[in-house]
Design an enzyme around this catalytic site. Sequence first.
Site, PDB file in Angstrom:
ATOM      1  N   CYS A  95       0.886  -1.385  -0.113  1.00 23.42           N
ATOM      2  CA  CYS A  95       0.034  -0.139   0.018  1.00 23.42           C
ATOM      3  C   CYS A  95       0.842   1.328  -0.024  1.00 23.42           C
ATOM      4  CB  CYS A  95      -0.846  -0.043   1.381  1.00 23.42           C
ATOM      5  SG  CYS A  95      -0.174  -0.060   2.750  1.00 23.42           S
ATOM      6  N   HIS A 104      -1.420   0.943   7.454  1.00 17.11           N
ATOM      7  CA  HIS A 104      -1.864   0.958   6.211  1.00 17.11           C
ATOM      8  C   HIS A 104      -1.568   2.402   5.667  1.00 17.11           C
ATOM      9  CE1 HIS A 104      -4.197  -0.149   2.432  1.00 17.11           C
ATOM     10  NE2 HIS A 104      -4.932   0.552   2.547  1.00 17.11           N
ATOM     11  N   ASN A 149      -7.794   5.055  -2.052  1.00 21.08           N
ATOM     12  CA  ASN A 149      -7.205   3.970  -1.448  1.00 21.08           C
ATOM     13  C   ASN A 149      -6.669   2.864  -2.621  1.00 21.08           C
ATOM     14  OD1 ASN A 149      -6.679   1.718   0.515  1.00 21.08           O
ATOM     15  ND2 ASN A 149      -8.739   1.460   1.213  1.00 21.08           N
TER      16      ASN A 149
END
Length: 443
Positions: A69, A362, A384
């Site tokens: 991520c 994250h 995201n």
Amino acid sequence: MKEITIENLNKIEEEYISDKSCAIARHALTNTGIDVAAQSKDTVGGMDFNFDINIKTMAVNNQKASGRCWIFAACNVMREMIGKKIGVGTFKLSQSYIAFYDKLEKLNYTLNALIDTLDRDYDDRTVQFLVQSGVGDGGQWDMLVNVVKKYGICPKNAFVETFTSNNTRILNSLLNAELRRFASEARLVNAKNGMDAVEELKDSYMKRFYKALISCYGVPPKTFDLKYTDDKGNFQIVRGFTPKSFFDKYIGKEIDNYVSCINAPTKSKPFGKSYTVKYLGNVEGGKLVKHLNIPMERLKELVISQLKDGEIVWFGSDVASYGDRIRGVWNDQEFDFKSLLDLDIKMDKGESLDFRSSAMNHAMCITGVAFDEKGVPTKWKIENSWGNDRGKQGYFMMSASWFDQYTYQAVVNKKYLTKEELAAYESEPVVLQPWDPMGSLAD
């Protein structure tokens, strides 16, 4: 009373059975999940995708079954910079290219750390931390900077995804098994033949690691041509780039303008100081992973300043709690576990760090924010990297209270810092222990 007694259990059970609210909870939880049963619609008002600042960004990516991520979020930042310079509304960078060299460098970094601790007992806490943590997909902003400044970047079509780059579990398991074998073997070699033999052993491991990565990711490109159609419909081609020359032309020294600011309100980390974490890194000889600790209100001010200038913000948070991943909403006010199960899991933010209840895990990009009539943020729009079938075409939102509690890091241009903040960031950092929660990696 230390032991559990049957008499006490019977008493608690009688109390439970006589409470009708417990029966309602039991009936609900035999038919649905805890998070669904605890979800309240009383506080969803205003949690829609309308924002005062709403930066138009390119389409959402999908990291799939990998912990990249932080790389995806950083590529989102860089592709927006590139898109403005070449005049395109869509552009794709190769996350796999960065991940390849990050993993290679992490392996080397970890082998060096294991060599550095050869004089310690195998059950020393640092040694055990190193062998248990091993090498994974996760990372930090400064680790990204180290990789791209050394190896450059390339378009996605120059180094495409493979099955393993999208599904890294087995490869990571094998690499970490080898690292642990090295930790054991190096001690025997050192005791018998000395440090020169250990270095030779390390070289043999790195050779095998490099070959294994190429087998799983492919051979990284040495050169490529940049091909694109600009916003005016004109096809463009620029030939003969290397990944490094491509990075230098379109990103270059700009990346050095960005600094990591954190909000870690713990007694051990006073605000207004810079921090680093021992044995946290990837590129040997690269820049330290470094953070400036500031109050949350100041962190939000910096983020909003960058958003107002039309630039998205890389940030790290804990997405493990209070999330509806189908709707794409993180809102701690939307889940009532206390009423459902009488479990009150909320803690002070500093305590949650100290006692490992929460930590950054994250990384994403902030692309928008909404304000109330007093100019106070009420929700944040998030880009995201979980594909476009969740949230609104892959975009999520976070409530103001969730953001305050679970956001730990934001990377902003240093031009927004005061002279005092910049001086604090550039000062010699306090070195935290390897297991400090601010050393956690986004994946």
